[in-house]
Motif scaffolding. Structure first.
Motif, short mmCIF file in Angstrom:
data_model
loop_
_atom_site.label_atom_id
_atom_site.label_comp_id
_atom_site.label_asym_id
_atom_site.label_seq_id
_atom_site.Cartn_x
_atom_site.Cartn_y
_atom_site.Cartn_z
N LEU A 1 -19.85 56.36 -17.06
CA LEU A 1 -19.59 57.30 -18.15
C LEU A 1 -18.11 57.25 -18.55
O LEU A 1 -17.78 57.14 -19.74
CB LEU A 1 -19.98 58.71 -17.72
CG LEU A 1 -19.78 59.86 -18.72
CD1 LEU A 1 -20.79 60.96 -18.47
CD2 LEU A 1 -18.37 60.43 -18.63
N LEU A 2 -17.22 57.33 -17.57
CA LEU A 2 -15.79 57.38 -17.88
C LEU A 2 -15.31 56.11 -18.57
O LEU A 2 -14.60 56.16 -19.58
CB LEU A 2 -14.98 57.62 -16.61
CG LEU A 2 -15.04 59.05 -16.04
CD1 LEU A 2 -14.32 59.12 -14.71
CD2 LEU A 2 -14.45 60.05 -17.03
N TRP A 3 -15.70 54.95 -18.04
CA TRP A 3 -15.24 53.71 -18.66
C TRP A 3 -15.98 53.45 -19.96
O TRP A 3 -15.45 52.80 -20.87
CB TRP A 3 -15.34 52.55 -17.69
CG TRP A 3 -14.41 52.72 -16.53
CD1 TRP A 3 -14.73 52.78 -15.21
CD2 TRP A 3 -12.98 52.90 -16.58
NE1 TRP A 3 -13.61 52.98 -14.44
CE2 TRP A 3 -12.52 53.05 -15.26
CE3 TRP A 3 -12.05 52.94 -17.62
CZ2 TRP A 3 -11.17 53.24 -14.95
CZ3 TRP A 3 -10.70 53.14 -17.32
CH2 TRP A 3 -10.28 53.29 -16.00
N GLY A 4 -17.20 53.99 -20.09
CA GLY A 4 -17.87 53.95 -21.38
C GLY A 4 -17.12 54.78 -22.40
O GLY A 4 -17.00 54.40 -23.57
N ALA B 1 -13.89 55.32 -22.33
CA ALA B 1 -12.68 54.57 -22.66
C ALA B 1 -12.98 53.45 -23.65
O ALA B 1 -12.22 53.22 -24.59
CB ALA B 1 -12.06 54.00 -21.39
N ALA B 2 -14.11 52.77 -23.45
CA ALA B 2 -14.49 51.69 -24.35
C ALA B 2 -14.82 52.23 -25.74
O ALA B 2 -14.44 51.65 -26.76
CB ALA B 2 -15.69 50.93 -23.78
N SER B 3 -15.53 53.35 -25.78
CA SER B 3 -15.87 53.97 -27.06
C SER B 3 -14.61 54.38 -27.81
O SER B 3 -14.51 54.19 -29.03
CB SER B 3 -16.76 55.20 -26.81
OG SER B 3 -17.01 55.89 -28.01
N ALA B 4 -13.65 54.95 -27.09
CA ALA B 4 -12.39 55.35 -27.72
C ALA B 4 -11.64 54.14 -28.25
O ALA B 4 -11.04 54.19 -29.33
CB ALA B 4 -11.53 56.10 -26.70
N LEU B 5 -11.68 53.05 -27.50
CA LEU B 5 -11.00 51.83 -27.92
C LEU B 5 -11.63 51.26 -29.19
O LEU B 5 -10.94 50.97 -30.17
CB LEU B 5 -11.07 50.80 -26.79
CG LEU B 5 -10.60 49.38 -27.10
CD1 LEU B 5 -9.13 49.36 -27.50
CD2 LEU B 5 -10.83 48.47 -25.88
N ALA B 6 -12.94 51.10 -29.17
CA ALA B 6 -13.63 50.53 -30.33
C ALA B 6 -13.55 51.47 -31.53
O ALA B 6 -13.46 51.02 -32.68
CB ALA B 6 -15.09 50.25 -29.98
N GLY B 7 -13.57 52.78 -31.28
CA GLY B 7 -13.52 53.74 -32.37
C GLY B 7 -12.25 53.67 -33.18
O GLY B 7 -12.23 54.03 -34.36
N THR C 1 -19.75 47.76 -20.91
CA THR C 1 -19.96 49.18 -21.26
C THR C 1 -20.63 49.35 -22.61
O THR C 1 -21.06 50.46 -22.95
CB THR C 1 -18.62 49.94 -21.29
OG1 THR C 1 -17.73 49.27 -22.20
CG2 THR C 1 -17.98 49.98 -19.90
N GLY C 2 -20.73 48.28 -23.37
CA GLY C 2 -21.37 48.36 -24.68
C GLY C 2 -21.35 47.00 -25.35
O GLY C 2 -20.89 46.01 -24.78
N ARG D 1 -23.36 51.87 -23.72
CA ARG D 1 -24.54 51.90 -22.86
C ARG D 1 -24.60 53.17 -22.03
O ARG D 1 -25.44 53.29 -21.13
CB ARG D 1 -24.53 50.67 -21.94
CG ARG D 1 -24.71 49.36 -22.70
CD ARG D 1 -25.03 48.20 -21.77
NE ARG D 1 -25.42 47.03 -22.54
CZ ARG D 1 -24.62 46.02 -22.85
NH1 ARG D 1 -23.36 46.05 -22.45
NH2 ARG D 1 -25.05 44.99 -23.54
N SER D 2 -23.72 54.11 -22.30
CA SER D 2 -23.73 55.39 -21.59
C SER D 2 -23.52 56.50 -22.61
O SER D 2 -23.41 56.23 -23.80
CB SER D 2 -22.62 55.41 -20.52
OG SER D 2 -21.35 55.23 -21.13
#
Length: 234
Positions: free
Chosen positions: A161-164, A166-172, A199-200, A210-211
């Protein structure tokens, strides 16, 4: 022979690059005014005082209207990750990666997260791969891992969840400002590195994680985010 260390960037270039990035919006702003050092409300970031961070998380939960600390902690982690990624990636896409060892923050629930960098320094990157290594060291290892460790001292959250988050924030961050091939290439390089790898994925040009960040649990019924794994995909 060990790889040569990337050349240092001139501090004035770091300041100018951060000033340019801030034009993309408030999430891309890191102040560098040395006069801010006199302000006692700035605190070193990442925040490693677990009691203080827990208190801020609980106040944030109250503001969200949830009694689930983990929901507030998850959303807070993602928001802080976004504040870190946005300016650093924007600057790094231009070949300069700031050193975040002097980073400070100022925040209270309901207010925007302010960031200030004391003694601006950094390194030059020759390409996206080089920049990704420097950004990973600065943001993931230098900021997000210590923040994760501090949060896990008072709340249970899965690493996926946490690294997801972070990845979501990065891609966003790619959804803000004009499309820039340099930023997009750097984001993809970072998403291929642990702990963000897996993570995605990008679906028709948009990142799908993916979370889930748990925002849907915010009452009276938080909506799902656009990149949420729980959304049906056609």
């Amino acid at each position: 022979m060990p790889a040569a260390e990337p050349p240092a960037a001139d501090p004035a270039e770091i300041v100018e690059a951060l000033r340019d990035a801030a034009r993309l919006g408030p999430f891309f702003e890191i102040g560098t005014d040395p006069a801010e050092e006199a302000d006692p409300t700035w605190r070193p970031f990442p925040e490693t005082d677990r009691d203080r961070l827990a208190g801020l998380t609980d106040r944030y939960a109250e503001r969200l209207g949830t009694d689930e600390r983990r929901v507030a902690a998850s959303i807070l982690f993602q928001g802080l990750a976004s504040r870190l990624w946005s300016p650093v990636v924007a600057v790094a896409a231009r070949g300069i990666v700031p050193d975040l060892s002097g980073l400070h923050w100022r925040w209270a629930p309901g207010a925007p997260v302010a960031l200030w960098l004391a003694d601006p320094r950094g390194r030059r990157a020759k390409d996206a791969r080089d920049a990704a290594g420097l950004v990973h060291d600065a943001v993931v290892d230098g900021q997000l891992r210590p923040l994760r460790d501090a949060m896990l001292g008072f709340v249970r959250l899965a690493d996926g969840l946490l690294w997801g988050n972070a990845a979501s924030a990065l891609a966003g961050g790619l959804n803000v400002g004009p499309a820039e091939p340099g930023r997009a290439a750097l984001v993809r390089e970072l998403l291929a590195r642990e702990p963000l790898a897996g993570t995605g994925t990008f679906v028709r040009g948009r990142f799908v994680r993916r979370s889930c960040c748990l925002y849907y649990r915010v009452p009276p019924g938080g909506e799902m985010c656009g990149d949420c794994a729980l959304l049906p995909r056609r």
